[in-house]
Design a protein around this motif. Structure first.
Motif, PDB file in Angstrom:
ATOM      1  N   SER B 514       0.834  -1.219   0.000  1.00  0.00           N
ATOM      2  CA  SER B 514       0.000   0.000   0.000  1.00  0.00           C
ATOM      3  C   SER B 514       0.861   1.259   0.000  1.00  0.00           C
ATOM      4  N   GLY B 515       2.112   1.114  -0.453  1.00  0.00           N
ATOM      5  CA  GLY B 515       3.024   2.242  -0.323  1.00  0.00           C
ATOM      6  C   GLY B 515       3.407   2.921  -1.620  1.00  0.00           C
ATOM      7  N   HIS B 516       2.711   2.575  -2.709  1.00  0.00           N
ATOM      8  CA  HIS B 516       3.186   3.064  -4.010  1.00  0.00           C
ATOM      9  C   HIS B 516       2.908   4.545  -4.200  1.00  0.00           C
ATOM     10  N   THR B 517       1.736   4.991  -3.817  1.00  0.00           N
ATOM     11  CA  THR B 517       1.444   6.422  -3.983  1.00  0.00           C
ATOM     12  C   THR B 517       2.377   7.241  -3.100  1.00  0.00           C
ATOM     13  N   ALA B 518       2.578   6.757  -1.871  1.00  0.00           N
ATOM     14  CA  ALA B 518       3.488   7.466  -0.973  1.00  0.00           C
ATOM     15  C   ALA B 518       4.905   7.465  -1.539  1.00  0.00           C
ATOM     16  N   THR B 519       5.322   6.316  -2.049  1.00  0.00           N
ATOM     17  CA  THR B 519       6.719   6.171  -2.465  1.00  0.00           C
ATOM     18  C   THR B 519       6.979   6.869  -3.798  1.00  0.00           C
ATOM     19  N   ALA B 520       6.306   6.418  -4.840  1.00  0.00           N
ATOM     20  CA  ALA B 520       6.525   7.035  -6.149  1.00  0.00           C
ATOM     21  C   ALA B 520       6.060   8.486  -6.125  1.00  0.00           C
ATOM     22  N   GLY B 521       4.999   8.744  -5.373  1.00  0.00           N
ATOM     23  CA  GLY B 521       4.501  10.110  -5.266  1.00  0.00           C
ATOM     24  C   GLY B 521       5.530  11.023  -4.617  1.00  0.00           C
ATOM     25  N   SER B 522       6.185  10.539  -3.583  1.00  0.00           N
ATOM     26  CA  SER B 522       7.219  11.347  -2.925  1.00  0.00           C
ATOM     27  C   SER B 522       8.363  11.643  -3.876  1.00  0.00           C
ATOM     28  N   ALA B 523       8.739  10.652  -4.676  1.00  0.00           N
ATOM     29  CA  ALA B 523       9.825  10.852  -5.632  1.00  0.00           C
ATOM     30  C   ALA B 523       9.426  11.888  -6.677  1.00  0.00           C
ATOM     31  N   LEU B 524       8.216  11.779  -7.166  1.00  0.00           N
ATOM     32  CA  LEU B 524       7.741  12.744  -8.165  1.00  0.00           C
ATOM     33  C   LEU B 524       7.686  14.150  -7.566  1.00  0.00           C
ATOM     34  N   ASP B 525       7.165  14.223  -6.363  1.00  0.00           N
ATOM     35  CA  ASP B 525       7.049  15.510  -5.692  1.00  0.00           C
ATOM     36  C   ASP B 525       8.440  16.133  -5.508  1.00  0.00           C
ATOM     37  N   ALA B 526       9.372  15.301  -5.088  1.00  0.00           N
ATOM     38  CA  ALA B 526      10.730  15.810  -4.881  1.00  0.00           C
ATOM     39  C   ALA B 526      11.360  16.258  -6.195  1.00  0.00           C
ATOM     40  N   SER B 527      11.062  15.540  -7.264  1.00  0.00           N
ATOM     41  CA  SER B 527      11.659  15.905  -8.562  1.00  0.00           C
ATOM     42  C   SER B 527      11.101  17.244  -9.032  1.00  0.00           C
ATOM     43  N   GLY B 528       9.827  17.455  -8.831  1.00  0.00           N
ATOM     44  CA  GLY B 528       9.237  18.731  -9.229  1.00  0.00           C
ATOM     45  C   GLY B 528       9.788  19.867  -8.390  1.00  0.00           C
ATOM     46  N   ARG B 529       9.924  19.591  -7.096  1.00  0.00           N
ATOM     47  CA  ARG B 529      10.431  20.666  -6.242  1.00  0.00           C
ATOM     48  C   ARG B 529      11.916  20.932  -6.476  1.00  0.00           C
ATOM     49  N   ASP B 530      12.590  19.922  -6.996  1.00  0.00           N
ATOM     50  CA  ASP B 530      13.985  20.151  -7.405  1.00  0.00           C
ATOM     51  C   ASP B 530      14.031  21.144  -8.568  1.00  0.00           C
ATOM     52  N   VAL B 531      13.104  21.033  -9.481  1.00  0.00           N
ATOM     53  CA  VAL B 531      13.018  22.001 -10.577  1.00  0.00           C
ATOM     54  C   VAL B 531      12.745  23.405 -10.025  1.00  0.00           C
ATOM     55  N   ILE B 532      11.794  23.487  -9.109  1.00  0.00           N
ATOM     56  CA  ILE B 532      11.438  24.792  -8.540  1.00  0.00           C
ATOM     57  C   ILE B 532      12.631  25.397  -7.788  1.00  0.00           C
ATOM     58  N   ARG B 533      13.342  24.541  -7.069  1.00  0.00           N
ATOM     59  CA  ARG B 533      14.511  25.035  -6.314  1.00  0.00           C
ATOM     60  C   ARG B 533      15.558  25.612  -7.269  1.00  0.00           C
ATOM     61  N   GLN B 534      15.806  24.874  -8.384  1.00  0.00           N
ATOM     62  CA  GLN B 534      16.785  25.369  -9.358  1.00  0.00           C
ATOM     63  C   GLN B 534      16.312  26.669  -9.999  1.00  0.00           C
ATOM     64  N   LEU B 535      15.056  26.694 -10.368  1.00  0.00           N
ATOM     65  CA  LEU B 535      14.505  27.915 -10.977  1.00  0.00           C
ATOM     66  C   LEU B 535      14.568  29.077  -9.992  1.00  0.00           C
ATOM     67  N   GLY B 536      14.234  28.762  -8.743  1.00  0.00           N
ATOM     68  CA  GLY B 536      14.244  29.796  -7.713  1.00  0.00           C
ATOM     69  C   GLY B 536      15.639  30.372  -7.531  1.00  0.00           C
ATOM     70  N   SER B 537      16.633  29.508  -7.546  1.00  0.00           N
ATOM     71  CA  SER B 537      18.011  29.983  -7.412  1.00  0.00           C
ATOM     72  C   SER B 537      18.377  30.887  -8.569  1.00  0.00           C
ATOM     73  N   MET B 538      17.945  30.458  -9.788  1.00  0.00           N
ATOM     74  CA  MET B 538      18.253  31.256 -10.973  1.00  0.00           C
ATOM     75  C   MET B 538      17.578  32.631 -10.865  1.00  0.00           C
ATOM     76  N   ALA B 539      16.325  32.615 -10.453  1.00  0.00           N
ATOM     77  CA  ALA B 539      15.579  33.877 -10.403  1.00  0.00           C
ATOM     78  C   ALA B 539      16.115  34.791  -9.312  1.00  0.00           C
ATOM     79  N   ALA B 540      16.414  34.185  -8.167  1.00  0.00           N
ATOM     80  CA  ALA B 540      16.890  35.001  -7.045  1.00  0.00           C
ATOM     81  C   ALA B 540      18.206  35.668  -7.389  1.00  0.00           C
ATOM     82  N   ALA B 541      18.972  35.024  -8.252  1.00  0.00           N
ATOM     83  CA  ALA B 541      20.280  35.562  -8.614  1.00  0.00           C
ATOM     84  C   ALA B 541      20.201  36.498  -9.815  1.00  0.00           C
ATOM     85  N   ASP B 542      19.026  36.614 -10.395  1.00  0.00           N
ATOM     86  CA  ASP B 542      18.898  37.344 -11.657  1.00  0.00           C
ATOM     87  C   ASP B 542      18.288  38.719 -11.397  1.00  0.00           C
ATOM     88  N   PRO B 543      19.030  39.771 -11.614  1.00  0.00           N
ATOM     89  CA  PRO B 543      18.508  41.125 -11.327  1.00  0.00           C
ATOM     90  C   PRO B 543      17.258  41.443 -12.139  1.00  0.00           C
TER      91      PRO B 543
END
Lengths: 349, 746, 165
Positions: B514-543
Motif C-alpha cells: 500500500s506504499g506506491h502512492t506514498a513512495t513514487a509520489g514522494s519521488a515525483l514531488d521531490a523531482s518537481g520541487r527540485d526544478v522549482i529550487r533550481q529555478l528559484g536559485s536562478m531567479a533570485a540571482a537574476d537582477p
C-alpha cells in the motif's frame, strides 16, 4: 482441444446422416465447448445444429400443450411473456441458472444434455466411471461440494446441475427426439438415468438421436397460480445450486388438489418426489404439512460424501419452496431469480 | 537536498480532487494495452503443462505425440531445456522465490510447470500440451496443516522476527481476571487477478523486451536479467497496465522465465498467457493458517495480554509464512503481547504476499477473538475496543505518527447506526424473516515506504514531463501520481505529461505494501520541487527577475509561477525564468524519502473501523452481507474517488475472505480440484449491496513529506472479522474458520 | 479442414477462411483479427471478461466457436463508441469509477449494453446487480459498476424519450 470435423447440416435429415460414433451435437456450446477445453469431452466431429430450420419456436397447440424447439435459447424462453405466465417456475429456474451471457447462448435441449459439474468428471486426469467406464470414482474420498444424497451408486456420486430440468421434471415434460430409427417421445422422468453400474449412460437417448423439442402438457399450466422455484447456493448469483426445489400446487377451496415437487442438485437426475406429492394432496396447505412432505421427499436420502448436512438442508428447501408456492406466484414474473434473497417486490435501494 | 525534504506547503489544486481516471478513456474503449494484447510479427504461442499431482516425479511425457500435432513447433521438457545462466534456486532480488523451470523431473506441487509447448497458434500449442499426457510416480502429498510438524523458519514474518514478545506475559496471565483461548483457521487463497500472468518476450541479440504485467518493473528486470546472464539494463519491461496484481505480479515466476527462454531458443517472439487453472500453483498464494489466540482482561475489561500463535503453510522448497500474528502487535493496548509464527512444509507452491499478507488473516482471527473477549466481559464490542484503545504503540510505547482511529470508530458507528445494536445475539429480524446481525472490526495496515526515483522536466512552453516506472494495477497511479506531480510544480494537471509503466524510466519502486502512492509520489514531488529550487536559485540571482534577492526558502510554486510566500504579488512565471536563462527545458531529480528518525521513533499505520450487517435465512442459512460501512484514516487522500474505490475493493475482498475463498486439495494427489472461477468462488456483483466508505482526514507530518499513508490493503482488515462477528450476532453461532458457509450454520 | 465464414465485426464485413475449427470467437478477435480489446479471464465462461454482442445479444466469446458465426453481426468494445462520442455506458463507467485495473471492463461494458437492451433490470439496483453477476471483477468495483449501469440506463431512456418527443 482435440481436433475435430466441423459439420454444418442444413436439415435434420442431413444432421442425422452426419452422425457417427464419436460425434457430438453442438447447440449453444456453453457446456460442450467448455468440456472440450478441459478434455473431458473429446468428440471427433461436431455437428452444428445452428442452421437447422424450425427448432427455435415456442408454440402452444390447440390442446394447450406448449412445444419448445430444441434450439430455443434459455433466455428467450424465460423472457417469453406467455410462457412465463403459464409456467412461471420454469422461467424462474431458467433465470436462476448461470449468467445473462450464458443464458443467451445456451439452448433448452443443451440444458437437458449438460453434464455434471463433478470436478473429477471435468478433469480428465482423474478416475471417473462416467467419463471412462471402469476406471473408478475419484470423487469418493475426494473433495467437492455438489455430491448426491439420493439415487447414487458406488460407481458414481455426481449430481445433475440443471436448474431448468427441475421444474420440467415436476411438470411431466416430454422430450421429442429423432434418430436413425425415426422419431419418438421420452417422458421426462425416463430421460435422465441414475448411475447404477453404468454412470456413463446418462440419458435415454440412443446413439445418433437428437432432441427436437420439449413439450409441456396443458395440465402443467394448471399450476401457474402456485408455482415457485427456489435455489440455495454459495453465492447470491452465478453459482450452481447447493440444493434447489420446484414446487407447484393446485389449491381449490383451501385444499391442495394437486401437488408437484422436484429437487435439484441432490441426484444424478432432477429428483421427482412422488411420495411427497401424494402426501400433500387432499390437505389444507400449512407448514406442518410441508415439513412432512419434505421429510417424505428425502426419506431415502443417504450422504454419498461428507455431505450429510445436505439432507436436512434439502428438506428445508423443499418445505420452503412449497410454502412459497402456497403463498401464490408473484405478480411480476419472472421475478428476480430464485434466490433466498429475492423478495417478491425487491426494495429499491 | 535538505530543502526538498522539508515539509512542503500545499498550493496545488490537484491533490485532493476526485478526478476521474486519466486512463479511463483507454480502459472503456478497449485501447488500454495489457501484456497479452501485444502481437509482434512472427509470434509463437507458449503453453505450460502443469503437474496434476503435488508430490512425486514425472515418469513419462509423450513428446512424440505433442510434436506430431500440426502447428506444434517445440516441446520443452527437463531433457532439452536450454540452460539458464542464473540458478533458479537463487534469489536474485529481495522479493524472489525459488522458481520451477524444468530443472528436473521432480514434482513439488500441483500446478508446477512440467513442460512447455510452443506452437504457431494458440490452439495447436494448447493441444500439444494436452497430448503430452504425463505419467507420474506419485507419493502421498502433504497438503493440510496437520500433515507435517510446525517448525521455526528463518525468514520470520515478512520483515519481522518470527517471535516477538513485549511485556511480561507470565505476570499478565496471572493477573488476568478472565480470559479466552480460541483457535481460528483460514483457508488457502489464490490471488486470481482477472488478467492471468502473461508475457510477450522478444530478444534482440542480448537485449530483451518484455511486455509483462509487473508490480515492480525495475526490480523485475534485475530478476530476469539474472536468469539470462545479461545486465539488468538490457531488459526493457513494459507494463503500462496490469489487470490486477494483489501481490502476485511483483516477482519473476517460472512460467514466465520459461517463455522468455523459449523466445531466446527459437529466435522468435513468444507469447504466454497462463490459464485460469494455472493461476493455482506457480504464482503464489495466501497460505492457510491456524491461529491460537489467548486474550485476558482485568476486572475493568482492560486487556492484560494478547498471545497470538500463528501456524501457516509454506512449500517444501522455500519459505514464506503468512505473517498473521503480526496483526496483534500494533493495535490494542495490552500489558503483554506475544506473537509467534511457525511454518508447516507442505507440497504446495510457495505462498507469497497476497493483498494484506498477514494483516488480513491475522485481523480476521484477532477481531473475532476481540469480540469473544468482549462478550466474556459483557461489553459492547465497540466499547470494549475503545477501552483498550492504544494511545501509543503497544509494546514499544512509540508515539503514532498520527492515529484518527477514535474518529473512525465514532463516524463509522454513527453512519451505521451502531448505537441501536442489541447486545445479545439473535435479536434482530427483518420484514422477510431474515435474521439480522451487526458486527464490527478494527482495520489496521502499516505504512511502508520503499525506494523510488523520478524525473521532472519543465519545458519552455510551460508544460512539464514527469517520469517514473510506476505500476498501475488498478489503484489509480496514472491519475493520483500525476496529481502529485502537477502540484509539485504548481501546474494544472492538463499541463502535465506523465510517463510511467516502463522500466527504462527512473525506478518507480514497488507497487506493494500500500506504499506506491506514498513512495513514487514522494519521488515525483521531490523531482518537481527540485526544478522549482533550481529555478528559484536562478531567479533570485537574476537582477531582471522580480524574485531577485528573495530567499529561495520562501518560494512557492503556484499557478505556473514562483511566488514569495506571504507576498504573492512578487513572483514570476516558470516559463519566463526558463526563457531568460536561455533554457529549452530544466530537469529535476527526486527520490522517495522518509526521515530516518521518524521511521525509527514513530509507529506508522493507517487505521479504520468496519461495520457489517448480514442477513441470514434462519432455516436455509444462506447469507448475504447487506451493508458495509468503513471509516478509514489514512493520512492525506490524493484522489478521494479512487481511494474510495480502493477501500471498497478491499472491503469486498473481506467479504470474499469471510464467505467464499477456499482452495480444495484432493487428499490423494494434492491437486486443487476447484481451480477455476466456477469452483473457487469470489463475490459476484449480486453479493454486494450497500457499501459506504468514509475517509477521516489526517495531517501526518512524519510518514513522508506528502502525508500519504496508503489505502490499497487496509479495507480487508477489519472487514473479515466484522462479518464473522455479524454472523455471530445474527445467529448466536460462533464459527472459528474461514470461509463461513451454509453448512456451518445448520 | 478450412471453413469459410462471413460476418460483420463492428460494422465491417469480414470474409474469413478458418483453418482450424477449434478457434473461438475470443481467440479469433484477439489473435487473428487484431482486436485485443476483448479480454480473456478464464476462457471457460466463468468470468465474463470476454463478453461481446452477437446479433445484439451479450454472450461469452470464449465458448463460441468462430465457425458457428457465419452471418452473424458482432460488436466488440472497439466498436461501441461512435468516433469520439462514447457510448453512454462507457461514459457512465468513467464517471462512476466502475473499474480499477480495467481488465474486466470491456466485458463489463458489453454486458451492461446487453443487459440494458434486454430491458429486464431497468434502474432497479438489485436487478442490475443480478444482471451483471456474470461479470467478475477481482478489484471488486461492483459499487461503481452498478451505479454506472443505472446511470446509463436512465440516460439512454431519457435520450430515447427526447428522441421520440
Amino acid at each position: 482441444m482435440k481436433m475435430f470435423d466441423f459439420i454444418r447440416p442444413a436439415s435434420i435429415d442431413e444432421a442425422i446422416a452426419a452422425w457417427r460414433p464419436g460425434a457430438a451435437w453442438l447447440g449453444g456450446g456453453t457446456n460442450l465447448v467448455d468440456l472440450m477445453k478441459t478434455g473431458a469431452a473429446q468428440p471427433d466431429r461436431l455437428i452444428d445444429l445452428g442452421r437447422l430450420p424450425g427448432l427455435d419456436r415456442i408454440e402452444t397447440g390447440a390442446e394447450g400443450a406448449t412445444r419448445i424447439g430444441a434450439r430455443v435459447g434459455n433466455a428467450d424462453l424465460a423472457r417469453d411473456a406467455d410462457f412465463a405466465r403459464r409456467f412461471p417456475m420454469v422461467a424462474e429456474a431458467l433465470l436462476s441458472g448461470a449468467s445473462g451471457q450464458l443464458r443467451n447462448a445456451a439452448t433448452v435441449a443443451g440444458n437437458l444434455m449438460q453434464r455434471t459439474r463433478c470436478p473429477y468428471f471435468q478433469n480428465p486426469e482423474t478416475a471417473c466411471n462416467k467419463r471412462r467406464p471402469g476406471t473408478g470414482c475419484d470423487a469418493r474420498g475426494g473433495v467437492g461440494d455438489n455430491y448426491a444424497v439420493l439415487g447414487w451408486s458406488d460407481d458414481c456420486i455426481a449430481t445433475h446441475p440443471s436448474d431448468f430440468c427441475v421444474p420440467l421434471a415436476a411438470l411431466d415434460a416430454v422430450v421429442e427426439v429423432i434418430g436413425p430409427n425415426g422419431a419418438r417421445e421420452i417422458a421426462f422422468a425416463d430421460f435422465h438415468h441414475l448411475p447404477g453400474t453404468t454412470p456413463d449412460r446418462e440419458t435415454a437417448l440412443e446413439p445418433g438421436e437428437l432432441i427436437l423439442a420439449l413439450r409441456l402438457p396443458a395440465a402443467a399450466a394448471e399450476f401457474a397460480g402456485h408455482a415457485r422455484y427456489l435455489k440455495l447456493r454459495d453465492r447470491t448469483s452465478f453459482a450452481f445450486a447447493t440444493v434447489s426445489a420446484a414446487a407447484a400446487l393446485k389449491i381449490e377451496g383451501g385444499i391442495i388438489t394437486g401437488a408437484r415437487l422436484a429437487l435439484g442438485a441432490v441426484a444424478a437426475k432432477p429428483w421427482r418426489a412422488a411420495e411427497a406429492e401424494a402426501l400433500l394432496t387432499g390437505h389444507a396447505p400449512d407448514a406442518a404439512l410441508f415439513d412432512r412432505a419434505a421429510e417424505a421427499a428425502l426419506s431415502d436420502a443417504v450422504p454419498a460424501h461428507d455431505n450429510a448436512w445436505k439432507i436436512p438442508i434439502a428438506r428445508r428447501v423443499a418445505a420452503r419452496a412449497l410454502a412459497l408456492a402456497a403463498r401464490g406466484t408473484p405478480a411480476r414474473m419472472p421475478a428476480l431469480p430464485a434466490s433466498v434473497f429475492a423478495a417478491e417486490e425487491p426494495a429499491h435501494v | 537536498m535538505s530543502d526538498t525534504m522539508s515539509r512542503p506547503m500545499r498550493f496545488g489544486s490537484n491533490s485532493g480532487q476526485p478526478l476521474t481516471r486519466r486512463d479511463g478513456l483507454a480502459k472503456v474503449t478497449g485501447t488500454a494495452t495489457f501484456a497479452a494484447d501485444n502481437h509482434p510479427r512472427n509470434l509463437l504461442y507458449a503453453v505450460c503443462l502443469p503437474a496434476t499431482i503435488a508430490r512425486g516425479r514425472v515418469a513419462h511425457l509423450d513428446v512424440a505425440a505433442a510434436e506430431a500435432h500440426p502447428g506444434v513447433s517445440h516441446v520443452m521438457t527437463p531433457q532439452n531445456r536450454p540452460p539458464l545462466q542464473g540458478d533458479p534456486s537463487e534469489k536474485p532480488t529481495m522479493f524472489s522465490f525459488r522458481i520451477e523451470v524444468l530443472q528436473d523431473d521432480t514434482v513439488r506441487y500441483a500446478g508446477q510447470p512440467i513442460a512447455m509447448v510452443l506452437g504457431e497458434t494458440i490452439e495447436a500449442a494448447t493441444e500439444g500440451a494436452r497430448l503430452l499426457n504425463p505419467r507420474y510416480e506419485t507419493m502421498t502429498p502433504r497438503i493440510a496443516l496437520d500433515q507435517n510438524e510446525p517448525e521455526a523458519l528463518e525468514p520470520g514474518a515478512l520483515g519481522r522476527p518470527a517471535d516477538v514478545e513485549h511485556g511480561d506475559m507470565q505476570t499478565a496471565r496471572n493477573s488476568a481476571a478472565q480470559g479466552i483461548d480460541v483457535t481460528y483457521e483460514t483457508a488457502p487463497q489464490y490471488h486470481n487477478a482477472m488478467e492471468t500472468h502473461a508475457v510477450v518476450a522478444q530478444w534482440d541479440g542480448d537485449r530483451l523486451i518484455l511486455d509483462m504485467p509487473s508490480q515492480a518493473l525495475v526490480l523485475s528486470c534485475a530478476g530476469y536479467a539474472h536468469f539470462f546472464g545479461i545486465p539488468a539494463g538490457n531488459v526493457t519491461l513494459r507494463s503500462p497496465f496490469l489487470g490486477g496484481g494483489f501481490g502476485s505480479k511483483a516477482i519473476p515466476t517460472g512460467p514466465q522465465v520459461l517463455a522468455i527462454l523459449a523466445a531466446r531458443m527459437t529466435g522468435r517472439p513468444v507469447k504466454l498467457m497462463l490459464t485460469r487453472q494455472q493461476m493455482f500453483g506457480p504464482v503464489g498464494h495466501r497460505g492457510a493458517t491456524r491461529q491460537r489466540l489467548r486474550l485476558g482482561t482485568d476486572d475493568a475489561a482492560a486487556l492484560s495480554f494478547i498471545d497470538h500463535e500463528g501456524v501457516s503453510e509454506t512449500s517444501s522448497f522455500d519459505d514464506f509464512l503468512e505473517p498473521a500474528a503480526n496483526a496483534s502487535q500494533g493495535l490494542y493496548a495490552a500489558q503483554a503481547l506475544r506473537s509467534t509464527h511457525r511454518g508447516v512444509r507442505l507440497d504446495v507452491g510457495t505462498p507469497s504476499p497476497m493483498r494484506a499478507p498477514g494483516e488480513a488473516s491475522g485481523s480476521a482471527a484477532l477481531e473475532c477473538a476481540m469480540d469473544e473477549m468482549a462478550e466474556a466481559t459483557g461489553l459492547d464490542p465497540l466499547e470494549f475496543r475503545l477501552r483498550n484503545y492504544a494511545e501509543t504503540e503497544p509494546g514499544t510505547g512509540k508515539p503514532y505518527s498520527s492515529k484518527a482511529l477514535r474518529e473512525c470508530y465514532a463516524e463509522g458507528a454513527r453512519r451505521f447506526g451502531w448505537s441501536r445494536r442489541p447486545l445479545a445475539p439473535r435479536q434482530m429480524q427483518d420484514a422477510d424473516g431474515m435474521l439480522v446481525g451487526w458486527g464490527m472490526g478494527t482495520a489496521l495496515f502499516p505504512c511502508p515506504m520503499f525506494a523510488a526515483d523520478a524525473r521532472a522536466t519543465l519545458r519552455a512552453d510551460g508544460t512539464a514531463l514527469f517520469e517514473t516506472s510506476a505500476a498501475d494495477m488498478g489503484q489509480g497511479a496514472w491519475t493520483a501520481l500525476a496529481q502529485i506531480a502537477a502540484d509539485s510544480l504548481g501546474l494544472p494537471i492538463e499541463k502535465i505529461e506523465f510517463r510511467s509503466g516502463n522500466s527504462t524510466l527512473p525506478d518507480g519502486g514497488i507497487a506493494g505494501g500500500s506504499g506506491h502512492t506514498a513512495t513514487a509520489g514522494s519521488a515525483l514531488d521531490a523531482s518537481g520541487r527540485d526544478v522549482i529550487r533550481q529555478l528559484g536559485s536562478m531567479a533570485a540571482a537574476d537582477p531582471a527577475s522580480p524574485l531577485h534577492g528573495a530567499d529561495n526558502a520562501t518560494f512557492q510554486a503556484r499557478d505556473g509561477r514562483i511566488e514569495v510566500e506571504g507576498d504573492p504579488a512578487r513572483g514570476e512565471d516558470l516559463a519566463a525564468i526558463l526563457h531568460r536563462a536561455g533554457l529549452e527545458q530544466l530537469e529535476g531529480q527526486g527520490s522517495a524519502f522518509r526521515k530516518p528518525e521518524d521511521a525509527e521513533n514513530r509507529a506508522m499505520n493507517a487505521h479504520g473501523a468496519v461495520f457489517a450487517e448480514v442477513k441470514i435465512d434462519p432455516d436455509l442459512c444462506q447469507m448475504r452481507v447487506t451493508r458495509l460501512v468503513g471509516a478509514f484514516a489514512a493520512g492525506r487522500i490524493i484522489n478521494p474517488r479512487l481511494a474510495e474505490s480502493q477501500l471498497m475493493g478491499g472491503m469486498i475482498w473481506g467479504v470474499s475472505f469471510a464467505l467464499h475463498e477456499k482452495a480444495q486439495h484432493d487428499p490423494r494427489t494434492g491437486r486443487i480440484m476447484n481451480a477455476d472461477f466456477a469452483g473457487y468462488h469470489i463475490p459476484v456483483n449480486a453479493d454486494i449491496r450497500d457499501l459506504e466508505v468514509i475517509t477521516i482526514h489526517e495531517d501526518d507530518p512524519y510518514v513522508n513529506a506528502l502525508g500519504i499513508k496508503g489505502v490499497g490493503e487496509i479495507g480487508i482488515t477489519g472487514t473479515v472479522g466484522a462479518i464473522a462477528n455479524a454472523i455471530r450476532h445474527a445467529t448466536g453461532r460462533r464459527i472459528r474458520h474461514f470461509p463461513i458457509r451454509i453448512e456451518d450454520l445448520l | 479442414m478450412s471453413l469459410s465464414i462471413s460476418f460483420t465485426v463492428n460494422g465491417t464485413r469480414r470474409d474469413l477462411t478458418i483453418d482450424d475449427p477449434r478457434v473461438t470467437l475470443l481467440d479469433l478477435l484477439r489473435e487473428r483479427l487484431g482486436l485485443p480489446g476483448t479480454k480473456k479471464g478464464c476462457d471457460r465462461g466463468q468470468c465474463g471478461a470476454c463478453t461481446v454482442l452477437v446479433n445484439g445479444r451479450r454472450i461469452n466469446s470464449c465458448l463460441t466457436l468462430a465457425a458457428t458465426l457465419d452471418g452473424a453481426r458482432i460488436t466488440t468494445i472497439e466498436g461501441l463508441a461512435q468516433g469520439d462520442a462514447l457510448h453512454p455506458v462507457q461514459t457512465a463507467f468513467i464517471e462512476n469509477d466502475g473499474f480499477q485495473c480495467g481488465y474486466c471492463t470491456p466485458g463489463q461494458i458489453m454486458s451492461a449494453v446487453g443487459l440494458i437492451a434486454e430491458a429486464s433490470a431497468g434502474e432497479d439496483l438489485e436487478r442490475i446487480r443480478e444482471g451483471m453477476s456474470g461479470n467478475l471483477c477481482r478489484c471488486a468495483a461492483y459499487h461503481g459498476i452498478t451505479r454506472a449501469v443505472q446511470q446509463a440506463t436512465r440516460r439512454m431512456a431519457e435520450a430515447e424519450q427526447e428522441g421520440t418527443a
